[in-house]
Structure formats: structure tokens, C-alpha cells
Design a protein around this motif. Structure first.
Motif, PDB file in Angstrom:
ATOM      1  N   PRO A  28       0.803  -1.224   0.000  1.00 35.89           N
ATOM      2  CA  PRO A  28       0.000   0.000   0.000  1.00 35.89           C
ATOM      3  C   PRO A  28       0.836   1.274   0.000  1.00 35.89           C
ATOM      4  CG  PRO A  28      -0.892  -1.590   1.561  1.00 35.89           C
ATOM      5  CD  PRO A  28       0.432  -2.146   1.096  1.00 35.89           C
ATOM      6  N   ALA A  29       2.002   1.241   0.639  1.00 41.89           N
ATOM      7  CA  ALA A  29       2.851   2.425   0.654  1.00 41.89           C
ATOM      8  C   ALA A  29       3.368   2.756  -0.740  1.00 41.89           C
ATOM      9  CB  ALA A  29       4.028   2.219   1.613  1.00 41.89           C
ATOM     10  N   VAL A  30       3.689   1.733  -1.519  1.00 40.81           N
ATOM     11  CA  VAL A  30       4.143   1.963  -2.890  1.00 40.81           C
ATOM     12  C   VAL A  30       3.015   2.561  -3.722  1.00 40.81           C
ATOM     13  CG1 VAL A  30       4.938   0.834  -5.003  1.00 40.81           C
ATOM     14  CG2 VAL A  30       5.925   0.198  -2.797  1.00 40.81           C
ATOM     15  N   SER A  31       1.814   2.028  -3.605  1.00 43.01           N
ATOM     16  CA  SER A  31       0.680   2.570  -4.348  1.00 43.01           C
ATOM     17  C   SER A  31       0.449   4.033  -3.990  1.00 43.01           C
ATOM     18  CB  SER A  31      -0.580   1.748  -4.061  1.00 43.01           C
ATOM     19  OG  SER A  31      -0.430   0.413  -4.493  1.00 43.01           O
ATOM     20  N   ALA A  33      10.763   5.684   2.534  1.00 42.84           N
ATOM     21  CA  ALA A  33      10.991   6.773   1.585  1.00 42.84           C
ATOM     22  C   ALA A  33      12.085   6.412   0.584  1.00 42.84           C
ATOM     23  CB  ALA A  33      11.357   8.047   2.341  1.00 42.84           C
ATOM     24  N   VAL A  34      13.167   5.836   1.069  1.00 44.53           N
ATOM     25  CA  VAL A  34      14.254   5.419   0.164  1.00 44.53           C
ATOM     26  C   VAL A  34      13.764   4.346  -0.805  1.00 44.53           C
ATOM     27  CG1 VAL A  34      16.500   4.269   0.054  1.00 44.53           C
ATOM     28  CG2 VAL A  34      16.083   6.035   1.776  1.00 44.53           C
ATOM     29  N   PHE A  35      13.036   3.375  -0.292  1.00 44.77           N
ATOM     30  CA  PHE A  35      12.540   2.283  -1.125  1.00 44.77           C
ATOM     31  C   PHE A  35      11.640   2.809  -2.247  1.00 44.77           C
ATOM     32  CE2 PHE A  35       9.483  -1.490  -1.405  1.00 44.77           C
ATOM     33  CZ  PHE A  35      10.305  -2.206  -2.255  1.00 44.77           C
ATOM     34  N   VAL A  36      10.690   3.670  -1.902  1.00 46.35           N
ATOM     35  CA  VAL A  36       9.769   4.208  -2.905  1.00 46.35           C
ATOM     36  C   VAL A  36      10.506   5.135  -3.873  1.00 46.35           C
ATOM     37  CG1 VAL A  36       7.697   5.621  -3.242  1.00 46.35           C
ATOM     38  CG2 VAL A  36       7.762   3.913  -1.417  1.00 46.35           C
ATOM     39  N   PHE A  37      11.477   5.886  -3.368  1.00 53.06           N
ATOM     40  CA  PHE A  37      12.272   6.764  -4.235  1.00 53.06           C
ATOM     41  C   PHE A  37      12.989   5.941  -5.304  1.00 53.06           C
ATOM     42  CE2 PHE A  37      15.726   9.505  -5.517  1.00 53.06           C
ATOM     43  CZ  PHE A  37      15.183  10.777  -5.477  1.00 53.06           C
ATOM     44  N   VAL A  38      13.567   4.810  -4.884  1.00 51.58           N
ATOM     45  CA  VAL A  38      14.230   3.932  -5.853  1.00 51.58           C
ATOM     46  C   VAL A  38      13.232   3.402  -6.875  1.00 51.58           C
ATOM     47  CG1 VAL A  38      15.410   1.716  -6.130  1.00 51.58           C
ATOM     48  CG2 VAL A  38      16.119   3.284  -4.321  1.00 51.58           C
ATOM     49  N   ILE A  39      12.055   2.989  -6.418  1.00 48.51           N
ATOM     50  CA  ILE A  39      11.036   2.490  -7.342  1.00 48.51           C
ATOM     51  C   ILE A  39      10.677   3.554  -8.372  1.00 48.51           C
ATOM     52  CG2 ILE A  39       8.623   1.769  -7.515  1.00 48.51           C
ATOM     53  CD1 ILE A  39       9.004   0.352  -4.812  1.00 48.51           C
ATOM     54  N   LEU A  40      10.478   4.781  -7.927  1.00 48.38           N
ATOM     55  CA  LEU A  40      10.166   5.867  -8.852  1.00 48.38           C
ATOM     56  C   LEU A  40      11.299   6.075  -9.858  1.00 48.38           C
ATOM     57  CD1 LEU A  40       8.573   8.360  -6.319  1.00 48.38           C
ATOM     58  CD2 LEU A  40       7.411   7.357  -8.292  1.00 48.38           C
ATOM     59  N   GLY A  41      12.532   5.933  -9.386  1.00 42.83           N
ATOM     60  CA  GLY A  41      13.673   6.151 -10.270  1.00 42.83           C
ATOM     61  C   GLY A  41      13.829   5.062 -11.308  1.00 42.83           C
ATOM     62  N   VAL A  42      13.757   3.819 -10.888  1.00 43.78           N
ATOM     63  CA  VAL A  42      14.039   2.722 -11.832  1.00 43.78           C
ATOM     64  C   VAL A  42      12.876   2.454 -12.767  1.00 43.78           C
ATOM     65  CG1 VAL A  42      15.679   1.651 -10.244  1.00 43.78           C
ATOM     66  CG2 VAL A  42      13.302   0.889 -10.253  1.00 43.78           C
ATOM     67  N   GLY A  44       6.416   7.872   4.883  1.00 41.20           N
ATOM     68  CA  GLY A  44       7.654   7.796   4.110  1.00 41.20           C
ATOM     69  C   GLY A  44       7.409   7.750   2.618  1.00 41.20           C
ATOM     70  N   ALA A  45       6.395   6.985   2.206  1.00 38.94           N
ATOM     71  CA  ALA A  45       6.079   6.878   0.783  1.00 38.94           C
ATOM     72  C   ALA A  45       5.590   8.202   0.217  1.00 38.94           C
ATOM     73  CB  ALA A  45       5.021   5.799   0.580  1.00 38.94           C
ATOM     74  N   ALA A  46       4.762   8.905   0.979  1.00 38.03           N
ATOM     75  CA  ALA A  46       4.277  10.207   0.521  1.00 38.03           C
ATOM     76  C   ALA A  46       5.424  11.204   0.381  1.00 38.03           C
ATOM     77  CB  ALA A  46       3.219  10.739   1.495  1.00 38.03           C
ATOM     78  N   LEU A  47       6.356  11.179   1.316  1.00 37.24           N
ATOM     79  CA  LEU A  47       7.522  12.070   1.225  1.00 37.24           C
ATOM     80  C   LEU A  47       8.349  11.760  -0.014  1.00 37.24           C
ATOM     81  CD1 LEU A  47       8.676  12.135   4.967  1.00 37.24           C
ATOM     82  CD2 LEU A  47       7.580  13.983   3.683  1.00 37.24           C
ATOM     83  N   ALA A  48       8.510  10.476  -0.314  1.00 43.31           N
ATOM     84  CA  ALA A  48       9.270  10.097  -1.505  1.00 43.31           C
ATOM     85  C   ALA A  48       8.571  10.575  -2.767  1.00 43.31           C
ATOM     86  CB  ALA A  48       9.464   8.584  -1.550  1.00 43.31           C
ATOM     87  N   GLY A  49       7.259  10.414  -2.804  1.00 45.99           N
ATOM     88  CA  GLY A  49       6.507  10.867  -3.968  1.00 45.99           C
ATOM     89  C   GLY A  49       6.620  12.360  -4.182  1.00 45.99           C
ATOM     90  N   LEU A  50       6.599  13.122  -3.088  1.00 41.82           N
ATOM     91  CA  LEU A  50       6.739  14.568  -3.196  1.00 41.82           C
ATOM     92  C   LEU A  50       8.153  14.982  -3.574  1.00 41.82           C
ATOM     93  CD1 LEU A  50       4.705  15.618  -0.020  1.00 41.82           C
ATOM     94  CD2 LEU A  50       4.022  15.974  -2.411  1.00 41.82           C
ATOM     95  N   ALA A  51       9.134  14.246  -3.084  1.00 37.77           N
ATOM     96  CA  ALA A  51      10.535  14.645  -3.273  1.00 37.77           C
ATOM     97  C   ALA A  51      11.099  14.265  -4.632  1.00 37.77           C
ATOM     98  CB  ALA A  51      11.401  14.006  -2.180  1.00 37.77           C
ATOM     99  N   TYR A  52      10.542  13.234  -5.270  1.00 40.99           N
ATOM    100  CA  TYR A  52      11.180  12.705  -6.474  1.00 40.99           C
ATOM    101  C   TYR A  52      11.306  13.752  -7.584  1.00 40.99           C
ATOM    102  CZ  TYR A  52      12.446   9.716 -10.337  1.00 40.99           C
ATOM    103  OH  TYR A  52      13.111   9.166 -11.403  1.00 40.99           O
ATOM    104  N   ALA A  53      10.231  14.472  -7.852  1.00 40.96           N
ATOM    105  CA  ALA A  53      10.278  15.464  -8.927  1.00 40.96           C
ATOM    106  C   ALA A  53      11.302  16.551  -8.634  1.00 40.96           C
ATOM    107  CB  ALA A  53       8.897  16.083  -9.129  1.00 40.96           C
ATOM    108  N   GLY A  54      11.350  17.005  -7.383  1.00 45.63           N
ATOM    109  CA  GLY A  54      12.289  18.058  -7.043  1.00 45.63           C
ATOM    110  C   GLY A  54      13.737  17.622  -7.113  1.00 45.63           C
TER     111      GLY A  54
END
Length: 257
Positions: free
Chosen positions: A81-84, A159-168, A230-240
Motif C-alpha cells: 500500500p505504501a508503494v501505491s 521513503a528510500v525504497f519508494v524513491f528507488v522504485i520511482l527512479g528505476v 515515508g512513501a508520501a515524502l518520496a513521492g513529493l521529493a522525487y520530482a524536485g
């Protein structure tokens, strides 16, 4: 005699394939989350003494890797759910589909937890008090870490895990290597945090086994809230952090939102 003029033909573009229907994607999420919990928590419960922290970490990493390759092209391979949530915050997944995905993930995790309980109960003297791969803090932390330490660990590592998912899964990333990077990242996350919380970073994984241990169930609120934050923070941070500001590109190709 009149001259005829010919308009240059425009190059044809191949439209992106339509994503599978939602029920098909939900079935893939259910199966993928089921395997993640059964393989990861099953290794911890049934073979933890033999393989140790490293073996358990590898089990979780290999579980998400194998299912990401198996059904990631169907559902996106969230299994969490955090990834979604993180993908939706990053505008890479439709908000309208988040509740259904979360429901499918909880079903898969809970069925896996029930099956694992049936298997583990086949050993004489088994009790969940001896450990059922549940998450916890304080007395329920593997090494006695506090609530604050557990909360910080879960927020940061999710946050790190989701950030990596967004990147790859970014369209600019090398194709075909996403599941491998995601699996290795989850392995690293477990190596860091098993002593602290027994590693959640996934509310479905937590609840899938917590249903069978009332003490762990009482602490599971943290392992719902912290990974989602953590997932929400990663989603917000990725674009920036990366300059990636495009929207509507989901990891299963759904661009209709």
C-alpha cells in the motif's frame, strides 16, 4: 495539364497499449503480495534460525524481484500500500485505483499469513509468542528499540525504497532492470532494519501476520502510518530531486488519468 501536389505523409506513432482491466491487475497484486509475505515471513518463521538476518533479507528481496518480473507488466508490481500511495502522490498512478489496490494487497498478505500459520502450527509446541515475523517496537522489537527509533527507521527506509522504485521505473531509466534494483533495495532495507522493527515498510506485510498475534496487532498502527508517511515524502521529493515533473506515466502503462 494541372499539377498535382502531394502532401508528405506524417510518421505513424504506435499508441501505448491499454493496461489490463482493473480486476486482472488486482488479481496480480493479490498473488504478488501473497508471495512476498509467504516467502519473506515464511523464511523468517520456518527457517530464520538457519539462515539468519541475511537469509531473511534475501528472501524478501527475491520475493519482490521474482513477482515483479512475473506480474509487474500486468499490475505494476506494487505489492505494498505504501508503494501505491507514493506512486499516486508522484502522479504516476491513478488515485481512483489506490483503494482497490490496497484491498487486493491486504487480501493477498492475509491469506499468506493464514497459510503460514497453518504450516507453522504443524510443529509441536509452536506458539506465535516465540515469533511470527511480526513487527514491533519496545519489547516487541528484535533488539529492544524504542518507538521513536522504530518510527524514524520505517519512515526513512520506506521513503528510500519508494524513491528507488520511482527512479528505476522512470521512462528515462535503463529498461528491464527495475525489478532487480527494487529487489536489491528491499534486501538492503531489511539488512538495516530487521534488528529495529523486524522490517515492515509495507502495511500489508505487517497486517498479514499481525492478525495472529494480538500484542503485535496492537502496535501495527505504527507500521501503517510510518510507511505511508515515508512513501508520501518520496513521492513529493522525487520530482524536485530529479527534475522529473511529467505526470500520467504509470509503471504498468496506464496513462489515462
Amino acid at each position: 495539364m494541372s499539377r498535382s501536389t502531394t502532401t508528405p505523409a506524417r510518421p505513424r506513432t504506435t499508441p501505448a497499449p491499454a493496461p489490463p482491466p482493473l480486476p486482472v491487475r488486482l488479481a496480480a497484486e493479490t498473488v504478488g503480495t501473497f508471495w512476498l509475505v509467504l516467502a519473506g515471513c515464511g523464511t523468517a518463521v520456518l527457517a530464520g534460525d538457519e539462515v539468519g538476518y541475511l537469509g531473511v533479507a534475501l528472501a524478501f528481496g527475491l520475493a519482490v524481484l521474482t513477482m515483479a518480473y512475473a506480474v509487474g507488466h500486468v499490475s505494476g508490481g506494487h505489492f505494498n500500500p505504501a508503494v501505491s500511495l507514493g506512486l499516486a502522490v508522484a502522479r504516476r498512478f491513478a488515485w481512483r485505483d489506490v483503494p482497490a489496490y490496497v484491498g487486493a494487497q491486504l487480501v493477498g498478505a492475509s491469506v499468506a499469513g493464514g497459510l503460514l500459520y497453518v504450516i507453522a502450527s504443524g510443529r509441536e509446541g509452536f506458539t506465535t509468542a516465540d515469533g511470527f515475523a511480526t513487527n514491533g517496537y519496545g519489547d516487541l522489537s528484535p533488539a529492544g528499540y524504542t518507538l521513536l527509533a522504530a518510527a524514524v527507521t520505517e519512515v526513512v527506509l520506506t521513503a528510500v525504497f519508494v524513491f528507488v522504485i520511482l527512479g528505476v521505473t522512470d521512462r528515462r531509466a535503463p529498461a528491464g532492470f527495475g525489478p532487480l534494483a527494487i529487489g536489491l533495495t528491499l534486501t538492503l532495507v531489511h539488512l538495516v532494519s530487521i534488528p529495529v522493527t523486524n522490517t515492515s515498510v509495507n502495511p500489508a506485510r505487517t497486517l498479514g501476520v499481525a492478525w495472529f498475534d494480538t500484542a503485535a496487532l496492537g502496535q501495527s498502527w505504527l507500521f501503517i502510518v510510518a510507511p505511508l508517511v515515508g512513501a508520501a515524502l518520496a513521492g513529493l521529493a522525487y520530482a524536485g530531486a530529479t527534475g522529473d515533473r511529467h505526470a500520467g506515466v504509470d509503471i504498468e502503462g496506464d496513462t489515462r488519468h
